[in-house]
Motif scaffolding. Structure first.
Motif, PDB file in Angstrom:
ATOM      1  N   LEU A 116       0.856  -1.233  -0.164  1.00  0.00           N
ATOM      2  CA  LEU A 116      -0.066   0.003   0.029  1.00  0.00           C
ATOM      3  C   LEU A 116       0.815   1.114   0.054  1.00  0.00           C
ATOM      4  CD1 LEU A 116      -2.540  -0.714   2.756  1.00  0.00           C
ATOM      5  CD2 LEU A 116      -2.655  -1.407   0.619  1.00  0.00           C
ATOM      6  N   PHE A 117       0.532   2.220  -0.685  1.00  0.00           N
ATOM      7  CA  PHE A 117       1.368   3.670  -0.536  1.00  0.00           C
ATOM      8  C   PHE A 117       0.262   4.642   0.149  1.00  0.00           C
ATOM      9  CE2 PHE A 117       2.007   1.502  -4.794  1.00  0.00           C
ATOM     10  CZ  PHE A 117       3.631   1.782  -4.867  1.00  0.00           C
ATOM     11  N   GLU A 118       1.221   4.928   1.223  1.00  0.00           N
ATOM     12  CA  GLU A 118       0.638   5.701   2.306  1.00  0.00           C
ATOM     13  C   GLU A 118       0.941   7.311   1.777  1.00  0.00           C
ATOM     14  OE1 GLU A 118       1.955   5.413   6.219  1.00  0.00           O
ATOM     15  OE2 GLU A 118       4.016   6.050   5.788  1.00  0.00           O
ATOM     16  N   PRO A 119       0.160   8.130   1.889  1.00  0.00           N
ATOM     17  CA  PRO A 119      -1.307   8.263   2.493  1.00  0.00           C
ATOM     18  C   PRO A 119      -2.264   7.283   1.619  1.00  0.00           C
ATOM     19  CG  PRO A 119      -0.774  10.465   1.542  1.00  0.00           C
ATOM     20  CD  PRO A 119       0.427   9.649   1.437  1.00  0.00           C
ATOM     21  N   PHE A 120      -3.059   6.481   2.438  1.00  0.00           N
ATOM     22  CA  PHE A 120      -4.076   5.780   1.624  1.00  0.00           C
ATOM     23  C   PHE A 120      -5.581   5.845   2.156  1.00  0.00           C
ATOM     24  CE2 PHE A 120      -1.618   3.031   4.503  1.00  0.00           C
ATOM     25  CZ  PHE A 120      -2.541   3.158   5.641  1.00  0.00           C
ATOM     26  N   TYR A 121      -6.408   5.617   1.036  1.00  0.00           N
ATOM     27  CA  TYR A 121      -7.857   5.670   1.465  1.00  0.00           C
ATOM     28  C   TYR A 121      -7.914   4.628   2.721  1.00  0.00           C
ATOM     29  CZ  TYR A 121     -12.847   5.047   1.189  1.00  0.00           C
ATOM     30  OH  TYR A 121     -14.127   4.849   1.380  1.00  0.00           O
ATOM     31  N   ASP A 122      -8.609   5.180   3.796  1.00  0.00           N
ATOM     32  CA  ASP A 122      -8.469   4.411   4.993  1.00  0.00           C
ATOM     33  C   ASP A 122      -9.064   2.885   4.991  1.00  0.00           C
ATOM     34  OD1 ASP A 122     -11.163   5.144   5.153  1.00  0.00           O
ATOM     35  OD2 ASP A 122     -11.261   5.633   7.222  1.00  0.00           O
ATOM     36  N   SER A 123      -9.873   2.349   3.922  1.00  0.00           N
ATOM     37  CA  SER A 123     -10.518   1.107   4.026  1.00  0.00           C
ATOM     38  C   SER A 123      -9.277   0.278   3.611  1.00  0.00           C
ATOM     39  CB  SER A 123     -11.439   1.186   3.162  1.00  0.00           C
ATOM     40  OG  SER A 123     -11.302   0.811   1.868  1.00  0.00           O
ATOM     41  N   TYR A 124      -8.144   0.659   2.833  1.00  0.00           N
ATOM     42  CA  TYR A 124      -7.161  -0.369   2.240  1.00  0.00           C
ATOM     43  C   TYR A 124      -6.670  -1.329   3.480  1.00  0.00           C
ATOM     44  CZ  TYR A 124      -6.964   2.676  -1.995  1.00  0.00           C
ATOM     45  OH  TYR A 124      -7.301   3.455  -3.222  1.00  0.00           O
ATOM     46  N   GLY A 132      -6.987 -11.619   5.757  1.00  0.00           N
ATOM     47  CA  GLY A 132      -5.846 -12.531   6.397  1.00  0.00           C
ATOM     48  C   GLY A 132      -4.552 -12.043   5.759  1.00  0.00           C
ATOM     49  N   GLY A 133      -4.515 -10.952   4.853  1.00  0.00           N
ATOM     50  CA  GLY A 133      -3.126 -10.498   4.359  1.00  0.00           C
ATOM     51  C   GLY A 133      -2.530  -9.645   5.173  1.00  0.00           C
ATOM     52  N   ILE A 134      -1.352  -9.373   4.715  1.00  0.00           N
ATOM     53  CA  ILE A 134      -0.505  -8.449   5.531  1.00  0.00           C
ATOM     54  C   ILE A 134      -0.078  -7.297   4.560  1.00  0.00           C
ATOM     55  CG2 ILE A 134       1.871  -8.253   6.640  1.00  0.00           C
ATOM     56  CD1 ILE A 134       1.493 -11.279   7.147  1.00  0.00           C
ATOM     57  N   ALA A 135      -0.668  -5.958   5.213  1.00  0.00           N
ATOM     58  CA  ALA A 135      -0.179  -4.464   4.440  1.00  0.00           C
ATOM     59  C   ALA A 135       1.360  -4.281   4.612  1.00  0.00           C
ATOM     60  CB  ALA A 135      -0.891  -3.687   5.003  1.00  0.00           C
ATOM     61  N   LYS A 136       2.084  -3.919   3.491  1.00  0.00           N
ATOM     62  CA  LYS A 136       3.273  -3.453   3.675  1.00  0.00           C
ATOM     63  C   LYS A 136       3.160  -2.063   3.192  1.00  0.00           C
ATOM     64  CE  LYS A 136       5.700  -6.848   5.316  1.00  0.00           C
ATOM     65  NZ  LYS A 136       6.330  -6.785   6.377  1.00  0.00           N
ATOM     66  N   VAL A 137       3.699  -1.166   3.917  1.00  0.00           N
ATOM     67  CA  VAL A 137       3.330   0.293   3.503  1.00  0.00           C
ATOM     68  C   VAL A 137       4.899   1.109   2.977  1.00  0.00           C
ATOM     69  CG1 VAL A 137       2.689   2.629   4.522  1.00  0.00           C
ATOM     70  CG2 VAL A 137       1.444   0.590   5.100  1.00  0.00           C
ATOM     71  N   VAL A 138       4.563   1.555   1.687  1.00  0.00           N
ATOM     72  CA  VAL A 138       5.405   2.539   1.061  1.00  0.00           C
ATOM     73  C   VAL A 138       5.007   4.080   1.202  1.00  0.00           C
ATOM     74  CG1 VAL A 138       6.725   3.150  -0.809  1.00  0.00           C
ATOM     75  CG2 VAL A 138       6.095   0.815  -0.480  1.00  0.00           C
ATOM     76  N   THR A 139       5.927   4.852   1.698  1.00  0.00           N
ATOM     77  CA  THR A 139       5.462   6.203   1.903  1.00  0.00           C
ATOM     78  C   THR A 139       5.717   7.078   0.799  1.00  0.00           C
ATOM     79  OG1 THR A 139       6.149   6.116   4.284  1.00  0.00           O
ATOM     80  CG2 THR A 139       5.541   8.350   3.665  1.00  0.00           C
ATOM     81  N   LEU A 140       4.618   7.925   0.530  1.00  0.00           N
ATOM     82  CA  LEU A 140       4.831   9.038  -0.583  1.00  0.00           C
ATOM     83  C   LEU A 140       4.891  10.218   0.167  1.00  0.00           C
ATOM     84  CD1 LEU A 140       1.708   7.832  -2.762  1.00  0.00           C
ATOM     85  CD2 LEU A 140       3.875   7.079  -2.916  1.00  0.00           C
ATOM     86  N   GLY A 348      -3.186  12.320   9.189  1.00  0.00           N
ATOM     87  CA  GLY A 348      -2.595  11.267   9.812  1.00  0.00           C
ATOM     88  C   GLY A 348      -3.524   9.807   9.748  1.00  0.00           C
ATOM     89  N   ALA A 349      -4.791  10.226   9.680  1.00  0.00           N
ATOM     90  CA  ALA A 349      -5.625   8.885   9.436  1.00  0.00           C
ATOM     91  C   ALA A 349      -5.314   8.238   8.283  1.00  0.00           C
ATOM     92  CB  ALA A 349      -7.073   9.526   9.318  1.00  0.00           C
ATOM     93  N   PHE A 350      -4.532   8.540   7.234  1.00  0.00           N
ATOM     94  CA  PHE A 350      -4.486   7.871   6.161  1.00  0.00           C
ATOM     95  C   PHE A 350      -2.933   7.318   6.130  1.00  0.00           C
ATOM     96  CE2 PHE A 350      -6.924  11.590   4.500  1.00  0.00           C
ATOM     97  CZ  PHE A 350      -8.170  11.012   4.643  1.00  0.00           C
ATOM     98  N   TYR A 351      -2.288   7.670   7.131  1.00  0.00           N
ATOM     99  CA  TYR A 351      -0.903   6.821   7.215  1.00  0.00           C
ATOM    100  C   TYR A 351      -0.888   6.051   8.213  1.00  0.00           C
ATOM    101  CZ  TYR A 351       1.110  10.944   4.705  1.00  0.00           C
ATOM    102  OH  TYR A 351       1.233  12.018   3.618  1.00  0.00           O
ATOM    103  N   VAL A 352       0.050   4.997   8.227  1.00  0.00           N
ATOM    104  CA  VAL A 352       0.905   4.235   9.114  1.00  0.00           C
ATOM    105  C   VAL A 352       1.836   5.317   9.935  1.00  0.00           C
ATOM    106  CG1 VAL A 352       2.033   2.062   9.879  1.00  0.00           C
ATOM    107  CG2 VAL A 352       0.174   1.932   8.016  1.00  0.00           C
TER     108      VAL A 352
END
Ligand SMILES: Cc1ncc(COP(=O)(O)O)c(C=O)c1O
Length: 394
Positions: A116-124, A132-140, A348-352
């Motif tokens: 997922l690319f953050e910031p992201f739409y919060d449902s992602y 049951g997946g695992i999110a890996k976050v890349v920051t924009l 911040g709601a759209f970021y990890v």
């Protein structure tokens, strides 16, 4: 004790509900939630009313009403030049949100990783977790929010199955350029990844026309394009969305869709088919209206001392508030809604990694002139209200 399961417990309530509650409590002008405060076009409403009167009140075909899947395929061909078979390559869902979650439910094995690319739409991330997946976050990173190839490569492992991309982008308004499209194509091919391309803001572009990611020849066979009626026709509450892609991938989305909602509301599907056949002039006027709103709000934000990041697409503007000296985005947005009377969303709601959002606030401009004018008028006193607060606190 919370009875919410461990997959969903980390997500809590969405920020939109909280900011809307504060907006009501403080009688604020609400530029928080991305929902228009005006209605969609009459011809679409009439089509829905007619469908209800005509007795079209039973379940639709699971994959979508034939007239709607045909209209989706036609519109897709018109905007991308790509022909898709409506009976094989399209599925109609309850909004893009359902298409996102059903893509995850239909495609992921437990433990599969999704970039997922953050910031992201919060449902992602919630959709990934539900499957049951695992999110890996890349920051924009602000202000340009472009994809960095090295950062993307670092997020990929042998378990990566899927990249989830959004352009035009909520909340930054950034649209993927050629270099980013090439990065995505290179990386997806190299690691044999599926690409989920959230294009709900496809009709909201201001500088250059939106180009679906599916247009990239290397991506066409591995990309699912998601969209919905909500943004392009100002009916966010109708929740009619869809997924388009290669039949094997769409079959996976359908496999989940048949057991989650089975079908979107039939009369609204009839109306969506009418909407998608709108003449080009509808879309041209729609964009011209939105460009005027964007420019008007950007000017108001600038006049108040905020620094807007001008969006290329979508109906959001991120603005930098660092000149006002708040600790973070939540503190600024709280002050704004309580003291100035304007609701915005703390991104911040759209970021990890929430520290990247500290100096920003998101304003939605899908609003009537009167609403934007009221917000701009109030924002004009932001500096003086803050100065008075500081003086009183001394
Ligand atoms: C990027 C993005 N994707 C999906 C959605 C949800 O679309 P829908 O209302 O069709 O479920 C939104 C709504 O704000 C969004 O911003």
């Amino acid at each position: 004790m919370s009875r919410v399961n461990s997959r969903l417990r980390p997500f809590g309530a969405t920020i939109f509900a909280e900011m809307t509650r504060l907006a009501v409590a403080h009688n604020a002008v609400n530029l928080g939630q991305g929902a228009p405060d005006f209605d969609g076009p009459e011809f679409v409403k009439e089509a829905a009313i007619r469908a209800i009167r005509d007795g079209r009140g039973q379940y639709a075909r699971m994959t979508g009403l034939p007239e709607l899947t045909a209209a989706i395929a036609q519109r897709f061909e018109r905007t991308t030049g790509i022909q898709v078979a409506p009976d094989e390559q399209v599925v109609v869902t309850c909004g893009c949100t359902e298409a996102i979650v059903n893509s995850m439910l239909g495609l992921l094995e437990p433990g599969d990783e999704v970039v997922l690319f953050e910031p992201f739409y919060d449902s992602y991330p919630a959709a990934v977790a539900m499957a049951g997946g695992i999110a890996k976050v890349v920051t924009l990173h602000a202000p340009d929010f472009r994809i960095d190839e090295e950062a993307l490569r670092r997020a990929i492992s042998p378990k990566t199955k899927l990249l989830l991309v959004n352009s035009p982008h909520n909340p930054s308004g950034h649209m993927l350029d050629d270099a980013e499209r090439n990065i995505l194509a290179r990386v997806a091919v190299e690691h044999d990844l599926i690409v989920l391309s959230d294009e709900v803001y496809e009709e909201l572009f201001y500088e250059q026309a939106h180009r679906s990611l599916a247009i990239e020849p290397e991506l066409r066979d591995r990309t699912i394009v998601l969209s919905s009626l909500g943004k392009s026709f100002s009916f966010t509450g109708w929740k009619v969305g869809w997924a388009i892609g290669p039949s094997a991938l769409v079959a996976a989305v359908r496999a989940a869709h048949q057991f989650t909602t089975f079908c979107a509301p039939t009369p609204l599907q009839v109306a969506a088919a009418a909407a998608l056949q709108a003449p080009d002039s509808y879309f041209t006027e729609f964009r011209a209206d939105y460009r005027a709103r964007r420019d008007h709000l950007a000017q108001g934000l600038r006049a108040s001392g905020l620094i807007p990041i001008i969006p290329e697409g979508s109906y959001f503007i991120l603005a930098d508030h660092s000149a006002f000296g708040f600790d973070d985005d939540f503190a600024f947005c709280r002050f704004l809604v309580e003291k100035v009377g304007v609701a915005a969303i703390p991104p911040g709601a759209f970021y990890v990694n929430k520290q990247h959002a500290r100096s920003l606030a998101r304003f939605a401009f899908c609003k009537q002139d009167a609403t934007l004018n009221a917000a701009i008028e109030r924002l004009a006193s932001l500096g003086s209200i803050l100065a008075n607060e500081k003086r009183d606190a001394r």
